[in-house]
Motif scaffolding. Structure first.
Motif, PDB file in Angstrom:
ATOM      1  N   CYS A  72       0.831  -1.202   0.000  1.00  0.00           N
ATOM      2  CA  CYS A  72       0.000   0.000   0.000  1.00  0.00           C
ATOM      3  C   CYS A  72       0.870   1.260   0.000  1.00  0.00           C
ATOM      4  CB  CYS A  72      -0.934   0.001   1.216  1.00  0.00           C
ATOM      5  SG  CYS A  72      -2.418  -0.980   0.941  1.00  0.00           S
ATOM      6  N   GLY A  73       0.525   2.190  -0.851  1.00  0.00           N
ATOM      7  CA  GLY A  73       1.301   3.415  -0.975  1.00  0.00           C
ATOM      8  C   GLY A  73       2.386   3.323  -2.030  1.00  0.00           C
ATOM      9  N   ALA A  74       2.489   2.144  -2.703  1.00  0.00           N
ATOM     10  CA  ALA A  74       3.552   1.969  -3.697  1.00  0.00           C
ATOM     11  C   ALA A  74       3.368   2.936  -4.876  1.00  0.00           C
ATOM     12  CB  ALA A  74       3.576   0.520  -4.194  1.00  0.00           C
ATOM     13  N   LEU A  75       2.119   3.098  -5.320  1.00  0.00           N
ATOM     14  CA  LEU A  75       1.890   4.006  -6.459  1.00  0.00           C
ATOM     15  C   LEU A  75       2.290   5.429  -6.103  1.00  0.00           C
ATOM     16  CD1 LEU A  75      -1.513   2.766  -7.961  1.00  0.00           C
ATOM     17  CD2 LEU A  75       0.749   2.670  -9.005  1.00  0.00           C
ATOM     18  N   ARG A  76       1.880   5.873  -4.899  1.00  0.00           N
ATOM     19  CA  ARG A  76       2.239   7.242  -4.488  1.00  0.00           C
ATOM     20  C   ARG A  76       3.744   7.367  -4.283  1.00  0.00           C
ATOM     21  NH1 ARG A  76      -1.469   7.499   0.476  1.00  0.00           N
ATOM     22  NH2 ARG A  76      -1.707   5.306  -0.030  1.00  0.00           N
ATOM     23  N   THR A  77       4.390   6.265  -3.834  1.00  0.00           N
ATOM     24  CA  THR A  77       5.854   6.285  -3.697  1.00  0.00           C
ATOM     25  C   THR A  77       6.519   6.480  -5.059  1.00  0.00           C
ATOM     26  OG1 THR A  77       5.703   4.801  -1.793  1.00  0.00           O
ATOM     27  CG2 THR A  77       7.844   4.975  -2.862  1.00  0.00           C
ATOM     28  N   PHE A  78       6.048   5.734  -6.056  1.00  0.00           N
ATOM     29  CA  PHE A  78       6.615   5.869  -7.400  1.00  0.00           C
ATOM     30  C   PHE A  78       6.331   7.266  -7.965  1.00  0.00           C
ATOM     31  CE2 PHE A  78       6.534   1.106  -7.576  1.00  0.00           C
ATOM     32  CZ  PHE A  78       7.900   0.952  -7.753  1.00  0.00           C
ATOM     33  N   ARG A 144       2.976  -1.570  10.392  1.00  0.00           N
ATOM     34  CA  ARG A 144       2.408  -0.363   9.787  1.00  0.00           C
ATOM     35  C   ARG A 144       0.909  -0.246  10.062  1.00  0.00           C
ATOM     36  NH1 ARG A 144       2.081  -0.541   3.305  1.00  0.00           N
ATOM     37  NH2 ARG A 144       2.845   1.518   3.765  1.00  0.00           N
ATOM     38  N   ASN A 145       0.292  -1.332  10.546  1.00  0.00           N
ATOM     39  CA  ASN A 145      -1.118  -1.283  10.890  1.00  0.00           C
ATOM     40  C   ASN A 145      -1.353  -1.095  12.383  1.00  0.00           C
ATOM     41  OD1 ASN A 145      -2.710  -1.727   8.353  1.00  0.00           O
ATOM     42  ND2 ASN A 145      -1.320  -3.472   8.224  1.00  0.00           N
ATOM     43  N   LEU A 146      -0.277  -1.019  13.173  1.00  0.00           N
ATOM     44  CA  LEU A 146      -0.413  -0.814  14.615  1.00  0.00           C
ATOM     45  C   LEU A 146      -0.268   0.675  14.926  1.00  0.00           C
ATOM     46  CD1 LEU A 146       1.674  -3.852  15.923  1.00  0.00           C
ATOM     47  CD2 LEU A 146      -0.811  -3.649  15.752  1.00  0.00           C
ATOM     48  N   PRO A 147      -0.881   1.111  16.050  1.00  0.00           N
ATOM     49  CA  PRO A 147      -0.846   2.549  16.368  1.00  0.00           C
ATOM     50  C   PRO A 147       0.566   3.121  16.430  1.00  0.00           C
ATOM     51  CG  PRO A 147      -2.381   1.396  17.799  1.00  0.00           C
ATOM     52  CD  PRO A 147      -1.669   0.333  16.995  1.00  0.00           C
ATOM     53  N   PHE A 148       1.497   2.387  17.083  1.00  0.00           N
ATOM     54  CA  PHE A 148       2.856   2.935  17.218  1.00  0.00           C
ATOM     55  C   PHE A 148       3.635   2.844  15.911  1.00  0.00           C
ATOM     56  CE2 PHE A 148       5.356  -0.910  17.090  1.00  0.00           C
ATOM     57  CZ  PHE A 148       4.495  -1.902  17.527  1.00  0.00           C
ATOM     58  N   GLY A 149       3.089   2.126  14.919  1.00  0.00           N
ATOM     59  CA  GLY A 149       3.793   2.000  13.651  1.00  0.00           C
ATOM     60  C   GLY A 149       3.210   2.864  12.561  1.00  0.00           C
ATOM     61  N   ALA A 150       2.399   3.848  12.977  1.00  0.00           N
ATOM     62  CA  ALA A 150       1.707   4.683  11.984  1.00  0.00           C
ATOM     63  C   ALA A 150       2.691   5.410  11.069  1.00  0.00           C
ATOM     64  CB  ALA A 150       0.803   5.689  12.690  1.00  0.00           C
ATOM     65  N   PHE A 151       3.927   5.612  11.542  1.00  0.00           N
ATOM     66  CA  PHE A 151       4.904   6.325  10.703  1.00  0.00           C
ATOM     67  C   PHE A 151       5.301   5.489   9.488  1.00  0.00           C
ATOM     68  CE2 PHE A 151       7.300   3.688  13.559  1.00  0.00           C
ATOM     69  CZ  PHE A 151       8.408   3.284  12.844  1.00  0.00           C
ATOM     70  N   LEU A 152       5.001   4.159   9.533  1.00  0.00           N
ATOM     71  CA  LEU A 152       5.297   3.300   8.390  1.00  0.00           C
ATOM     72  C   LEU A 152       4.104   3.190   7.447  1.00  0.00           C
ATOM     73  CD1 LEU A 152       7.223   0.321  10.068  1.00  0.00           C
ATOM     74  CD2 LEU A 152       8.171   2.113   8.620  1.00  0.00           C
ATOM     75  N   ALA A 153       2.956   3.693   7.886  1.00  0.00           N
ATOM     76  CA  ALA A 153       1.753   3.573   7.064  1.00  0.00           C
ATOM     77  C   ALA A 153       1.765   4.607   5.941  1.00  0.00           C
ATOM     78  CB  ALA A 153       0.506   3.748   7.929  1.00  0.00           C
ATOM     79  N   ALA A 154       1.083   4.257   4.862  1.00  0.00           N
ATOM     80  CA  ALA A 154       1.029   5.175   3.729  1.00  0.00           C
ATOM     81  C   ALA A 154      -0.112   6.177   3.913  1.00  0.00           C
ATOM     82  CB  ALA A 154       0.844   4.407   2.436  1.00  0.00           C
TER      83      ALA A 154
END
Lengths: 154, 98
Positions: A72-78, A144-154
């Protein structure tokens, strides 16, 4: 017992894997084609903005579960990469960014092997490296789906 | 009895690989995991590890079998990915027109 010594002397030693004939340019056409396709994809995503709704379908896993998958977020990353915005790319999908040099390595190895008419790999790499990749993908998916890992979420 | 120069040593020089391991399709696994992200992509990674570990253990037949499995899963993940994208487009169009 060699029945045809002249053939054994003058023929090139058979390489392992499928023997490929033809000239070097023809052999490297598949890698060049893949590179062209990848570039075309990046240009397309760079022009057609995935940040605008309706341009691309939402990830099926995200639609069904509400959780982000490792891609998830790969398209926006590219899209960010196509515009030279490395900082934004980092905040969207670090996994995709990390895989780019890995894929580049495999592409270079493949291209060189095709050019030299050699097997793409002559020995198997350490399977623990692939297990490490597997564990990192699963951890990235979870965190990336956990609250403390939100910085990894897209 | 032959006038030809002696043939190269039958065992091959140091530069000639004895045999190449079968492909593990790891690139397909990574690409499908990144682009369509399905369990099939994850399964492909696992089969890729089996190709390498069995080859390293000297189990050539097992490595070949794992390679065939990896190829199957690479195809499955690719086809599933295309189906998922078509499904997602249909759902998005339906949601937009509803």
């Amino acid at each position: 017992m060699r029945t045809g010594p002249s053939a054994s002397v003058h023929d090139a030693p058979p390489t392992n894997g499928s023997p490929r004939s033809g000239n070097r340019l023809v052999r490297v056409l598949p890698p060049l084609g893949v590179a062209a396709l990848a570039m075309a994809g990046v240009v397309f995503v760079g022009v057609v903005d995935p940040n605008e709704a309706g341009h691309y379908p939402t990830c099926p896993f995200l639609s069904l579960t509400g959780y982000q998958c490792p891609g998830c977020g790969a398209l926006r990353t590219f899209h960010a990469l196509a515009h030279g915005d490395l900082g934004t790319a980092f905040t969207l999908n670090v996994f995709v960014l990390a895989m780019l040099p890995v894929l580049a390595f495999f592409w270079v190895r493949w291209t060189v092997a095709r050019a030299r008419d050699r097997p793409t790999r002559t020995k198997a790499g350490d399977p623990r490296l692939i297990w490490l990749l597997f564990v990192l993908v699963m951890l990235f998916w979870l965190v990336r789906n956990l609250p403390f890992g939100a910085f990894l979420a897209a | 009895m032959s006038n030809y120069p002696p043939p190269p040593p039958p065992q091959g020089g140091a530069g000639v690989p004895q045999s190449a391991p079968p492909p593990n399709y790891l690139v397909w696994a990574i690409v499908t995991t990144v682009l369509c992200c399905l369990p099939a992509g994850i399964a492909s990674i696992v089969f890729a590890t089996q190709v390498n570990s069995k080859w390293q253990a000297g189990d050539q037949a097992g490595a070949l079998k794992a390679s065939k499995n990896a190829k199957t899963w690479a195809i499955v993940s690719g086809v599933l990915g295309i189906i998922a994208i078509i499904f997602a487009i249909i759902v998005n169009v339906a949601a937009a027109s509803a």
